[in-house]
Design an enzyme around this catalytic site. Structure first.
Site, PDB file in Angstrom:
ATOM      1  CD  GLU A  48       4.634  29.661   3.543  1.00 40.31           C
ATOM      2  OE1 GLU A  48       4.204  30.319   2.457  1.00 40.31           O
ATOM      3  OE2 GLU A  48       4.090  29.154   4.685  1.00 40.31           O
ATOM      4  CB  CYS A  51      -3.382  29.719   2.582  1.00 38.28           C
ATOM      5  SG  CYS A  51      -3.607  29.651   4.331  1.00 38.28           S
ATOM      6  CB  CYS A  62       0.365  23.782   2.262  1.00 38.59           C
ATOM      7  SG  CYS A  62      -1.400  24.695   1.790  1.00 38.59           S
TER       8      CYS A  62
END
Length: 319
Positions: free
Chosen positions: A136, A205, A106
């Site tokens: 992540e 995000c 992403c």
């Protein structure tokens, strides 16, 4: 003969908005689908492209093969890195082997990687706020030399972490954390280390922030909340926590309609529904249809914002 009409108890479904796929997830799935069209099956994917069994199974049916290590990828097969991001060592190994690879990380995770690299280049030690063993977090920690980044998972660790040089410190965060909990951790770090540098724009995000805001607005208007998402989906699990934090104790995570224990929802007259950023809308539709088989359903929408963000595909697939 008299026809018997079955009475279905009323149930109002409150659908949170935004919910479901974010731009990063949509882009990652498109990368796998486009790669299958371009290269043909099989296309290998390192780790689940996104954390959702329905999505992964759908891509498997089209010819995607999911692996956890590049060693499982044949030399002549293309490989895709998942939306969560990977340590620098992974593309380096793919390059060494001459593999064709596509990076579905992403762009908002890549932004965190860039921040971490910048701080490391400037000689700062970095605190990463996140959850241990999440892909992540593994990917972000793998952007800088070993020992340069310290993981802080909670308030207790924020109060006790001992960096080597408190005057030369920075922090970054996992993108899918609880907004409120992260703000509290950051406040502790800023109190203990006034010189600490943070991101120019917060790392959590937009999709995580928006979905949590939608649940927060909905939770006090319903008797229970269903969050559609995978057990290993960080952003989906945070949505359950947010609902409970707003006073809705009957908040549960389910993968799809078949997993719902309807007996636990006895007495519920207003049921909130949302979906994590890696859960497709078809799973929400499944739940609505399952509810209609048991209730006379009214649907309401509780939206806090509209999302219009899209991310470009890699150049190799955009033609």
């Amino acid at each position: 003969m008299t026809e018997t009409i079955q009475f279905l108890p009323p149930l109002t479904l409150v659908l949170a908005g935004p919910r479901g796929f974010c731009a990063g997830v949509d882009r990652a799935i498109q990368i796998v689908e486009r790669a299958l069209q371009k290269y043909g099956a099989p296309v290998y994917v390192r780790h689940e492209i996104v954390h959702n069994k329905f999505v992964v199974d759908s891509l498997k049916a089209k010819g995607a093969v999911f692996v956890e290590d590049l060693a499982e990828v044949p030399d002549d097969a293309p490989v895709i890195f998942s939306a969560h991001g990977v340590p620098k060592a992974v593309p380096a190994e793919a390059t060494r082997r001459g593999l064709t690879y596509l990076d579905a990380t992403c762009p908002l995770v890549s932004k965190v990687h860039t921040e971490a690299e910048r701080h490391a280049a400037d000689g700062r030690q970095i605190i990463l706020i996140g959850h241990a063993n999440h892909p992540e977090v593994i990917g972000t920690m793998g952007q800088v030399p070993e020992g340069r980044m310290i993981l802080v998972e909670d308030l207790a660790q924020a109060e006790t972490v001992q960096p080597a040089d408190p005057e030369n410190l920075a922090f970054v965060t996992q993108t899918t954390l609880s907004v409120d909990e992260t703000a509290t951790i950051v406040a502790v770090l800023r109190r203990r280390f006034p010189a600490i540098q943070g991101p120019r724009k917060e790392d959590i995000c937009y999709a995580t922030t928006n979905r949590q805001a939608a649940v927060r607005a909905m939770a006090r208007r319903v008797d229970a909340v269903l969050v559609l998402g995978a057990p290993n989906s960080s952003n989906s699990r945070r949505l359950v926590e947010v609902a409970k934090g707003e006073g809705c104790d009957r908040a549960v995570l389910v993968q799809r309609a078949a997993d719902i224990d309807w007996a636990q929802l006895d007495g519920v007259r207003r049921l909130g529904i949302t979906a994590g950023a890696s859960a497709p809308e078809v799973l929400v539709e499944e739940v609505v249809e399952a509810a209609r088989r048991r209730h006379t359903v009214t649907v309401e929408h509780a939206s806090v914002t509209e999302e219009t963000i899209t991310f470009k595909l890699p150049r190799a697939l955009s033609a």
